[in-house]
Design a protein around this motif. Structure first.
Motif, PDB file in Angstrom:
ATOM      1  N   ASP A 111       0.821  -1.208   0.000  1.00  0.00           N
ATOM      2  CA  ASP A 111       0.000   0.000   0.000  1.00  0.00           C
ATOM      3  C   ASP A 111       0.856   1.260   0.000  1.00  0.00           C
ATOM      4  O   ASP A 111       0.440   2.308  -0.467  1.00  0.00           O
ATOM      5  CB  ASP A 111      -0.936   0.015   1.213  1.00  0.00           C
ATOM      6  CG  ASP A 111      -1.995  -1.068   1.111  1.00  0.00           C
ATOM      7  OD1 ASP A 111      -2.312  -1.463  -0.029  1.00  0.00           O
ATOM      8  OD2 ASP A 111      -2.481  -1.524   2.150  1.00  0.00           O
ATOM      9  N   GLU A 112       2.062   1.163   0.567  1.00  0.00           N
ATOM     10  CA  GLU A 112       2.955   2.301   0.627  1.00  0.00           C
ATOM     11  C   GLU A 112       4.037   2.167  -0.438  1.00  0.00           C
ATOM     12  O   GLU A 112       4.569   1.089  -0.675  1.00  0.00           O
ATOM     13  CB  GLU A 112       3.599   2.402   2.018  1.00  0.00           C
ATOM     14  CG  GLU A 112       2.604   2.687   3.142  1.00  0.00           C
ATOM     15  CD  GLU A 112       2.030   4.085   3.060  1.00  0.00           C
ATOM     16  OE1 GLU A 112       2.709   4.958   2.482  1.00  0.00           O
ATOM     17  OE2 GLU A 112       0.932   4.303   3.576  1.00  0.00           O
ATOM     18  N   ILE A 113       4.373   3.292  -1.060  1.00  0.00           N
ATOM     19  CA  ILE A 113       5.417   3.331  -2.073  1.00  0.00           C
ATOM     20  C   ILE A 113       6.626   4.028  -1.467  1.00  0.00           C
ATOM     21  O   ILE A 113       6.511   5.131  -0.923  1.00  0.00           O
ATOM     22  CB  ILE A 113       4.947   4.072  -3.333  1.00  0.00           C
ATOM     23  CG1 ILE A 113       3.639   3.454  -3.851  1.00  0.00           C
ATOM     24  CG2 ILE A 113       6.008   4.037  -4.413  1.00  0.00           C
ATOM     25  CD1 ILE A 113       3.048   4.208  -5.021  1.00  0.00           C
ATOM     26  N   ASN A 131       1.930   2.154 -11.109  1.00  0.00           N
ATOM     27  CA  ASN A 131       1.189   2.714  -9.985  1.00  0.00           C
ATOM     28  C   ASN A 131       0.308   3.844 -10.502  1.00  0.00           C
ATOM     29  O   ASN A 131       0.779   4.680 -11.288  1.00  0.00           O
ATOM     30  CB  ASN A 131       2.132   3.238  -8.904  1.00  0.00           C
ATOM     31  CG  ASN A 131       2.925   2.126  -8.248  1.00  0.00           C
ATOM     32  OD1 ASN A 131       2.427   1.012  -8.085  1.00  0.00           O
ATOM     33  ND2 ASN A 131       4.163   2.406  -7.872  1.00  0.00           N
ATOM     34  N   VAL A 132      -0.934   3.860 -10.079  1.00  0.00           N
ATOM     35  CA  VAL A 132      -1.917   4.826 -10.588  1.00  0.00           C
ATOM     36  C   VAL A 132      -2.430   5.676  -9.433  1.00  0.00           C
ATOM     37  O   VAL A 132      -2.742   5.147  -8.361  1.00  0.00           O
ATOM     38  CB  VAL A 132      -3.102   4.108 -11.273  1.00  0.00           C
ATOM     39  CG1 VAL A 132      -4.050   5.121 -11.886  1.00  0.00           C
ATOM     40  CG2 VAL A 132      -2.605   3.131 -12.327  1.00  0.00           C
ATOM     41  N   LEU A 183       1.715  17.431  -9.105  1.00  0.00           N
ATOM     42  CA  LEU A 183       2.905  16.854  -9.738  1.00  0.00           C
ATOM     43  C   LEU A 183       4.166  17.230  -8.986  1.00  0.00           C
ATOM     44  O   LEU A 183       5.083  16.406  -8.841  1.00  0.00           O
ATOM     45  CB  LEU A 183       2.994  17.331 -11.189  1.00  0.00           C
ATOM     46  CG  LEU A 183       1.926  16.785 -12.141  1.00  0.00           C
ATOM     47  CD1 LEU A 183       2.098  17.384 -13.528  1.00  0.00           C
ATOM     48  CD2 LEU A 183       1.978  15.269 -12.216  1.00  0.00           C
ATOM     49  N   ARG A 184       4.223  18.445  -8.484  1.00  0.00           N
ATOM     50  CA  ARG A 184       5.387  18.861  -7.691  1.00  0.00           C
ATOM     51  C   ARG A 184       5.469  18.047  -6.405  1.00  0.00           C
ATOM     52  O   ARG A 184       6.563  17.642  -5.973  1.00  0.00           O
ATOM     53  CB  ARG A 184       5.290  20.351  -7.395  1.00  0.00           C
ATOM     54  CG  ARG A 184       6.583  20.967  -6.872  1.00  0.00           C
ATOM     55  CD  ARG A 184       6.406  22.458  -6.615  1.00  0.00           C
ATOM     56  NE  ARG A 184       6.031  23.148  -7.836  1.00  0.00           N
ATOM     57  CZ  ARG A 184       5.009  23.984  -7.919  1.00  0.00           C
ATOM     58  NH1 ARG A 184       4.234  24.203  -6.867  1.00  0.00           N
ATOM     59  NH2 ARG A 184       4.741  24.599  -9.049  1.00  0.00           N
ATOM     60  N   HIS A 185       4.325  17.784  -5.809  1.00  0.00           N
ATOM     61  CA  HIS A 185       4.284  16.971  -4.585  1.00  0.00           C
ATOM     62  C   HIS A 185       4.721  15.533  -4.868  1.00  0.00           C
ATOM     63  O   HIS A 185       5.527  14.968  -4.110  1.00  0.00           O
ATOM     64  CB  HIS A 185       2.866  17.002  -4.013  1.00  0.00           C
ATOM     65  CG  HIS A 185       2.596  15.941  -2.996  1.00  0.00           C
ATOM     66  ND1 HIS A 185       3.132  15.962  -1.728  1.00  0.00           N
ATOM     67  CD2 HIS A 185       1.838  14.803  -3.063  1.00  0.00           C
ATOM     68  CE1 HIS A 185       2.724  14.897  -1.049  1.00  0.00           C
ATOM     69  NE2 HIS A 185       1.941  14.184  -1.846  1.00  0.00           N
ATOM     70  N   LEU A 186       4.231  14.950  -5.938  1.00  0.00           N
ATOM     71  CA  LEU A 186       4.596  13.579  -6.262  1.00  0.00           C
ATOM     72  C   LEU A 186       6.077  13.478  -6.638  1.00  0.00           C
ATOM     73  O   LEU A 186       6.739  12.490  -6.298  1.00  0.00           O
ATOM     74  CB  LEU A 186       3.729  13.076  -7.413  1.00  0.00           C
ATOM     75  CG  LEU A 186       2.239  12.925  -7.119  1.00  0.00           C
ATOM     76  CD1 LEU A 186       1.480  12.520  -8.378  1.00  0.00           C
ATOM     77  CD2 LEU A 186       1.996  11.903  -6.013  1.00  0.00           C
ATOM     78  N   GLN A 187       6.591  14.480  -7.323  1.00  0.00           N
ATOM     79  CA  GLN A 187       8.009  14.464  -7.674  1.00  0.00           C
ATOM     80  C   GLN A 187       8.883  14.538  -6.430  1.00  0.00           C
ATOM     81  O   GLN A 187       9.946  13.917  -6.363  1.00  0.00           O
ATOM     82  CB  GLN A 187       8.318  15.634  -8.613  1.00  0.00           C
ATOM     83  CG  GLN A 187       9.736  15.629  -9.157  1.00  0.00           C
ATOM     84  CD  GLN A 187      10.022  16.849 -10.001  1.00  0.00           C
ATOM     85  OE1 GLN A 187       9.424  17.909  -9.800  1.00  0.00           O
ATOM     86  NE2 GLN A 187      10.926  16.713 -10.955  1.00  0.00           N
ATOM     87  N   HIS A 188       8.432  15.276  -5.436  1.00  0.00           N
ATOM     88  CA  HIS A 188       9.188  15.375  -4.183  1.00  0.00           C
ATOM     89  C   HIS A 188       9.087  14.085  -3.377  1.00  0.00           C
ATOM     90  O   HIS A 188      10.072  13.642  -2.772  1.00  0.00           O
ATOM     91  CB  HIS A 188       8.666  16.559  -3.365  1.00  0.00           C
ATOM     92  CG  HIS A 188       9.349  16.715  -2.036  1.00  0.00           C
ATOM     93  ND1 HIS A 188       8.836  16.171  -0.871  1.00  0.00           N
ATOM     94  CD2 HIS A 188      10.511  17.325  -1.695  1.00  0.00           C
ATOM     95  CE1 HIS A 188       9.637  16.456   0.132  1.00  0.00           C
ATOM     96  NE2 HIS A 188      10.657  17.160  -0.328  1.00  0.00           N
ATOM     97  N   GLU A 189       7.917  13.481  -3.354  1.00  0.00           N
ATOM     98  CA  GLU A 189       7.720  12.268  -2.558  1.00  0.00           C
ATOM     99  C   GLU A 189       8.362  11.042  -3.206  1.00  0.00           C
ATOM    100  O   GLU A 189       8.876  10.169  -2.508  1.00  0.00           O
ATOM    101  CB  GLU A 189       6.221  12.023  -2.370  1.00  0.00           C
ATOM    102  CG  GLU A 189       5.534  13.030  -1.472  1.00  0.00           C
ATOM    103  CD  GLU A 189       6.011  12.953  -0.031  1.00  0.00           C
ATOM    104  OE1 GLU A 189       6.231  11.826   0.448  1.00  0.00           O
ATOM    105  OE2 GLU A 189       6.177  14.019   0.591  1.00  0.00           O
TER     106      GLU A 189
END
Length: 523
Positions: A135-137, A174-175, A206-212
């Motif tokens: 569940d966690e990436i 992952n979606v 997108l900025r949040h996902l790129q950071h995470e």
């Protein structure tokens, strides 16, 4: 008397019609109704059967020099094949209605995470990973992430998004579905609402996902209004976007043309009314905010999308008129600036997004865009197979993204320099850009930039204040000698080595000067 005995032609006609069995009238009525219904609902089953080879081919529009077509799309057999609709759904209206009322979506459960932008709003991110166990990436995960932007009033529970999420995750990705503000069961926690041209949420997500997940390549898929938002965002960002590739499904492209189209005929007005009811339901969920920010009475009386935008969107988004909102939010004007590989899929019989708005020449001129059109498919439907268990555009999307992720044509983000004109600051003259020299306490000389870290400079200031008052620096030879003798000896050694040839040349010159008189006397 003989004239009175001659029957009237109409009497003879009625008597002849009376002799025809009633079932024959029923047969004729059924045939007439079938022909009318076949044309009115735009059935194309007979045409598909008779002209399947010619009418069902996928039409591709691309630049002849496009590396995306030659390197990626050429490896996608789905885009080079045919789309044949489900026989009992061989109508754009039946496909669109069936998708919204049922759609046969797969059954699974999302993992929800809430993201809060800096303006105080709330965006629900619904995840479906390639493995139900994880569940966690982790931050080190390199699995590609597909970010999905839904259509108008749609959220992650919509049938077409479930088809897309399930099949994309099944292919090893992952979606994450980025639900619009106020949808997906999440309240609006700020005065900011989404609209057809609002790209800021895509940008911050997108900025949040790129950071995470810095190691995972990011791709985006936009559907309907989400496709318009995605293309507009890509045009605004250009080379700066972190996306490696994107897909736009059934985009309206030009909202002004779409507004005229959806109010043109009775069939389109039915869709217009249905979407307006959905928007009113969305507004009903957030009545306190709309009552304060917009014209609530006008929202309740809206009979079309244009009415709703006039009483709600223009007030919240600060647009002068509805046409101004449509003009500024249309993605057509941004197509030329798209710098990432982009696949656009549209159906020519789409009952909501007309083919008149498709920017054919703009897509052909951009080497990063490939436009795929089909004669049939409806709006976001494209059902295929006898059981209508799958969507053609989902299969084409996954095939394209899979080929793109394995190619060298993925987009690489261009990091904008702080001194560039895009930052909004004036460029400094070259004389002020460094490098500068810094003499350390041990005598070492180093080049430094003008820009320094603020926290480090503050700490240095605090240390100097603790040591006592500042003393004027005496840049004399004796002070440097007291700081370090090694550096002085090193400088002396360098001076002697570099100056030795000059000393030799000077001695040679003096020696030759003294020898000249002697040579002259001998002669």
């Amino acid at each position: 008397m003989e004239e009175d005995l001659i029957p009237s032609p109409y009497d003879l006609l009625f008597e002849a019609l009376w002799l025809i069995p009633i079932r024959h009238y029923l047969y004729a009525l059924f045939i007439i109704w079938t022909v009318f219904f076949y044309n009115y609902v735009e059935f194309h089953f007979l045409g598909d059967v008779a002209l399947q080879y010619f009418r069902c081919r996928v039409n591709l529009i691309y630049n002849p020099d496009s590396p995306i077509y030659h390197g990626v799309v050429s490896r996608c057999p789905t885009l080079h094949g045919r789309y044949v609709a489900t026989p009992w759904l061989a109508s754009p209206h039946l496909q669109t209605c069936f998708l919204n009322f049922h759609g046969l979506p797969p059954v699974f459960t999302y993992t929800r995470k809430l993201f809060r932008p800096s303006d105080g709003g709330t965006i629900a991110l619904d995840w479906l990973t390639n493995s139900h166990v994880l569940d966690e990436i982790s931050k080190e995960d390199t699995t590609p992430i597909a970010v999905v932007i839904p259509g108008l009033t749609s959220d992650s529970s919509s049938a077409y998004l479930k088809h897309l999420a399930y099949n994309t995750a099944k292919s090893g990705w992952n979606v994450v579905i980025s639900n619009h503000r106020g949808l997906g069961g999440v309240s609006v926690t700020s005065d900011c609402f989404y609209n057809a041209g609002w790209t800021e949420d895509v940008r911050v997500v997108l900025r949040h996902l790129q950071h995470e997940f810095p190691m995972a390549p990011l791709f985006a898929i936009g559907t309907s209004i989400g496709a318009n938002i995605l293309v507009k965002y890509l045009g605004e960002e250009g080379e700066k976007t972190p996306l490696r590739g994107a897909v736009a499904i059934c985009s309206p492209w030009d909202l002004l043309i779409g507004d005229r189209f959806i109010s043109r005929k009775f069939k389109q007005r039915l869709y217009d009314r249905a979407l307006t009811i959905g928007l009113q339901g969305y507004a009903q969920l957030h009545e306190p905010q709309y009552t304060r920010l917009a014209n609530w009475e006008g929202i309740k009386k809206s009979r079309s999308i244009r009415d709703f935008d006039n009483h709600a969107t223009c007030h919240v988004g600060k647009f002068e008129t509805v046409d101004t909102f449509y003009r500024k939010s249309s993605s057509t004007q941004y197509v030329g600036n798209v710098a990432v590989p982009l696949l656009c899929i549209s159906a020519l019989d789409d009952p909501l997004c007309t083919k008149e708005a498709i920017p054919w020449e703009e897509c052909r001129a951009n080497k990063n865009i490939v436009l795929a059109t089909t004669n049939h498919g409806g709006h976001l439907a494209f059902f295929e197979g006898l059981t209508a268990s799958s969507l053609w555009w989902v299969r084409a999307t996954n095939e394209f993204l899979g080929a793109l992720s394995c190619s060298r044509h993925m987009h690489i983000q261009k990091i904008q320099e702080s001194g560039s004109s895009g930052s909004g600051k004036l460029e400094e003259p070259s004389i002020n850009q460094g490098p500068y020299l810094n003499i350390a306490e041990d005598g070492l000389v180093a080049a430094v930039n003008l820009e320094e870290n603020t926290t480090r400079s503050k700490e240095a200031t605090q240390v100097l204040n603790q040591r006592g008052p500042k003393v004027k620096d005496k840049r004399s030879f004796n002070v440097l000698c007291r700081q370090t003798k090694r550096s002085i000896w090193l400088l002396g050694y360098i001076g002697m080595v570099t100056g030795f040839p000059l000393v030799g040349m000077l001695m040679n010159y003096l020696f030759r000067k003294k020898q000249r008189p002697i040579t002259a006397s001998k002669s």
